[in-house]
Design a protein around this motif. Structure first.
Motif, PDB file in Angstrom:
ATOM      1  N   ARG A   1       0.834  -1.197   0.000  1.00  0.00           N
ATOM      2  CA  ARG A   1       0.000   0.000   0.000  1.00  0.00           C
ATOM      3  C   ARG A   1       0.876   1.259   0.000  1.00  0.00           C
ATOM      4  O   ARG A   1       0.608   2.219  -0.721  1.00  0.00           O
ATOM      5  CB  ARG A   1      -0.936   0.010   1.204  1.00  0.00           C
ATOM      6  CG  ARG A   1      -1.801   1.277   1.241  1.00  0.00           C
ATOM      7  CD  ARG A   1      -2.467   1.481   2.577  1.00  0.00           C
ATOM      8  NE  ARG A   1      -3.693   0.719   2.672  1.00  0.00           N
ATOM      9  CZ  ARG A   1      -3.980  -0.116   3.651  1.00  0.00           C
ATOM     10  NH1 ARG A   1      -3.095  -0.331   4.612  1.00  0.00           N
ATOM     11  NH2 ARG A   1      -5.132  -0.755   3.685  1.00  0.00           N
ATOM     12  N   GLU A   2       1.915   1.250   0.818  1.00  0.00           N
ATOM     13  CA  GLU A   2       2.821   2.407   0.877  1.00  0.00           C
ATOM     14  C   GLU A   2       3.488   2.647  -0.472  1.00  0.00           C
ATOM     15  O   GLU A   2       3.590   3.784  -0.933  1.00  0.00           O
ATOM     16  CB  GLU A   2       3.885   2.189   1.953  1.00  0.00           C
ATOM     17  CG  GLU A   2       4.831   3.374   2.117  1.00  0.00           C
ATOM     18  CD  GLU A   2       5.891   3.140   3.182  1.00  0.00           C
ATOM     19  OE1 GLU A   2       6.695   4.065   3.428  1.00  0.00           O
ATOM     20  OE2 GLU A   2       5.929   2.042   3.770  1.00  0.00           O
ATOM     21  N   ALA A   3       3.914   1.560  -1.120  1.00  0.00           N
ATOM     22  CA  ALA A   3       4.552   1.694  -2.430  1.00  0.00           C
ATOM     23  C   ALA A   3       3.569   2.248  -3.460  1.00  0.00           C
ATOM     24  O   ALA A   3       3.929   3.115  -4.272  1.00  0.00           O
ATOM     25  CB  ALA A   3       5.091   0.346  -2.887  1.00  0.00           C
TER      26      ALA A   3
ATOM     27  N   GLU B   1      -3.168   8.650   5.214  1.00  0.00           N
ATOM     28  CA  GLU B   1      -2.954   8.854   6.648  1.00  0.00           C
ATOM     29  C   GLU B   1      -3.934   8.029   7.474  1.00  0.00           C
ATOM     30  O   GLU B   1      -3.612   7.540   8.548  1.00  0.00           O
ATOM     31  CB  GLU B   1      -3.078  10.339   6.996  1.00  0.00           C
ATOM     32  CG  GLU B   1      -1.871  11.173   6.597  1.00  0.00           C
ATOM     33  CD  GLU B   1      -0.578  10.680   7.234  1.00  0.00           C
ATOM     34  OE1 GLU B   1      -0.568  10.447   8.475  1.00  0.00           O
ATOM     35  OE2 GLU B   1       0.407  10.485   6.499  1.00  0.00           O
ATOM     36  N   LYS B   2      -5.150   7.866   6.978  1.00  0.00           N
ATOM     37  CA  LYS B   2      -6.177   7.118   7.717  1.00  0.00           C
ATOM     38  C   LYS B   2      -6.019   5.610   7.574  1.00  0.00           C
ATOM     39  O   LYS B   2      -6.560   4.850   8.381  1.00  0.00           O
ATOM     40  CB  LYS B   2      -7.570   7.541   7.246  1.00  0.00           C
ATOM     41  CG  LYS B   2      -7.989   8.917   7.750  1.00  0.00           C
ATOM     42  CD  LYS B   2      -9.447   9.181   7.483  1.00  0.00           C
ATOM     43  CE  LYS B   2      -9.902  10.479   8.145  1.00  0.00           C
ATOM     44  NZ  LYS B   2      -9.868  10.399   9.614  1.00  0.00           N
ATOM     45  N   THR B   3      -5.320   5.162   6.561  1.00  0.00           N
ATOM     46  CA  THR B   3      -5.292   3.717   6.278  1.00  0.00           C
ATOM     47  C   THR B   3      -3.900   3.096   6.358  1.00  0.00           C
ATOM     48  O   THR B   3      -3.780   1.875   6.239  1.00  0.00           O
ATOM     49  CB  THR B   3      -5.854   3.434   4.869  1.00  0.00           C
ATOM     50  OG1 THR B   3      -5.044   4.111   3.888  1.00  0.00           O
ATOM     51  CG2 THR B   3      -7.285   3.898   4.736  1.00  0.00           C
ATOM     52  N   LYS B   4      -2.854   3.884   6.554  1.00  0.00           N
ATOM     53  CA  LYS B   4      -1.495   3.352   6.420  1.00  0.00           C
ATOM     54  C   LYS B   4      -1.177   2.247   7.433  1.00  0.00           C
ATOM     55  O   LYS B   4      -0.290   1.428   7.179  1.00  0.00           O
ATOM     56  CB  LYS B   4      -0.456   4.480   6.513  1.00  0.00           C
ATOM     57  CG  LYS B   4      -0.412   5.221   7.827  1.00  0.00           C
ATOM     58  CD  LYS B   4       0.607   6.347   7.758  1.00  0.00           C
ATOM     59  CE  LYS B   4       0.675   7.139   9.053  1.00  0.00           C
ATOM     60  NZ  LYS B   4       1.648   8.243   8.939  1.00  0.00           N
ATOM     61  N   GLU B   5      -1.894   2.205   8.555  1.00  0.00           N
ATOM     62  CA  GLU B   5      -1.655   1.157   9.551  1.00  0.00           C
ATOM     63  C   GLU B   5      -2.637  -0.003   9.434  1.00  0.00           C
ATOM     64  O   GLU B   5      -2.500  -1.017  10.105  1.00  0.00           O
ATOM     65  CB  GLU B   5      -1.730   1.743  10.977  1.00  0.00           C
ATOM     66  CG  GLU B   5      -0.749   2.863  11.252  1.00  0.00           C
ATOM     67  CD  GLU B   5       0.704   2.429  11.124  1.00  0.00           C
ATOM     68  OE1 GLU B   5       0.975   1.222  11.364  1.00  0.00           O
ATOM     69  OE2 GLU B   5       1.542   3.262  10.764  1.00  0.00           O
TER      70      GLU B   5
END
Length: 356
Positions: free
Chosen positions: A137-139, A198-202
């Motif tokens: 997801r980060e990539a 920001e809301k989903t990165k974790e």
């Protein structure tokens, strides 16, 4: 030429009859509607459709999944005598359905609302939490953000180059006229995309559903009782729900300048039955607002890739501007509704809290 056409027609009829023998149907008459044949037989009237084989695997799998989940608003796909859902013949995959005359004659708005209710019900019955790789997801986020910022830089540089000219072309003049709106759409998309991340990165999960893949009124037909059914699941997939919503909203906005209140109403009618999570709506707003068509047109012109005339370029840019403004209206209405919902929730929370 006429003989070749007649021979091709005879061959198509032979293919159709060969396929229908797998269903033990005695054919009385066939009407040709391209990829769909209307078949009159001893056991009623049917629709026989052919598709390319590589489209058939997911299509059959997803239709079976919907049946198993209890979703029955799909036009039934009949099995052959040996229990197959499709027949492979001469490089095409054929499947058989009842022929529906599409008896619905209600108002356009009501048809859309019924279609979106059924879409929400289909998504509700097939929703599941799917594991996602946080690093992937980060990539994806970093790649997309870099690409969108590059688009923004391209537009800024292109406008500077246009404004340095003594005489701009009509297309360049039009781009300068529309630049502020294109730039604002880009900035809005990037801002929503950043907020989504920001809301989903974790989060390690995302909701997926069985999507139809090509939602339109042409693919939502009615029987003689007035019940609506989806057809044409060949583009179905397992994906987040916005994969069905986004293409429909964008296609609906490809028209002359209008205030698209009906599109917003249809979306919120869908969300009455299948509410989108905050992060799902953020991502959809980001993709919806992104002015990809306008950017592609400007890039093609600047790089000399397009074979359109100058007049056609200007005409196409005007249409892309209408699309951008129609979508902007939708996005701002969604923004307004969501802000009102948040304000109402805050007010209700304050009323429930004990007074100091």
């Amino acid at each position: 030429m006429r003989e070749n056409e007649n021979q091709q027609s005879v061959n198509r009829d032979r293919d159709t009859e060969a396929v229908l023998r797998e269903y033990a149907l005695y054919v009385q008459y066939i009407e040709d509607f391209g990829r769909v044949k209307k078949v009159y037989s001893d056991r009623g009237t049917f629709a026989l459709k052919s598709i390319l084989p590589h489209n058939g695997i997911d299509f059959i799998k997803n239709v079976q999944k919907l049946y198993h989940r209890g979703y029955n608003r799909i036009v039934p796909i009949y099995q052959t005598m040996d229990q197959r859902y499709a027949v492979l013949h001469n490089g095409r995959l054929y499947y058989l359905m009842p022929w529906l005359n599409n008896e619905g004659d209600g108002e356009r708005d009501e048809k859309h609302k019924q279609m979106f209710r059924e879409l929400a019900r289909m998504h509700t019955l097939t929703v599941k939490e799917t594991q996602v790789d946080i690093e992937e997801r980060e990539a994806h986020y970093e790649r997309t953000l870099e690409a969108w910022n590059n688009e923004k830089d391209f537009m800024d540089e292109y406008i500077v180059s246009c404004e340095k000219k003594w005489y701009m072309s009509p297309f360049e003049m039009s781009v300068c006229t529309f630049f502020t709106d294109i730039s604002q759409a880009l900035k809005y998309s990037i801002k929503k995309f950043e907020t989504w991340y920001e809301k989903t990165k974790e989060s390690e999960k995302v909701r997926t559903v069985v999507t139809h893949g090509k939602i339109s009124l042409k693919h939502f037909v009615y029987d003689e009782r007035g019940y609506g059914y989806f057809i044409n699941f060949e583009n179905s997939n397992t994906a987040p729900p916005h994969f069905d919503l986004l293409p429909f909203l964008v296609k609906s906005a490809r028209t002359y300048p209008i205030q698209s209140d009906d599109c917003v109403d249809w979306l919120y009618n869908y969300m009455r039955y299948f509410p989108l999570k905050e992060e799902e709506l953020l991502l959809m707003q980001s993709y919806l607002a992104f002015p990809s068509s306008a950017l592609e047109l400007v890039k093609g012109y600047s790089e000399g890739r397009s074979i359109r005339s100058e007049l056609d370029h200007v005409t196409q840019l005007q249409r892309q501007f209408w699309l951008l403004k129609n979508i902007e209206y939708m996005v701002m209405k969604i923004e307004e509704i969501e802000q009102q919902k948040k304000a109402a929730a805050e007010a209700a929370k304050e009323e429930q809290s004990p007074s100091s």
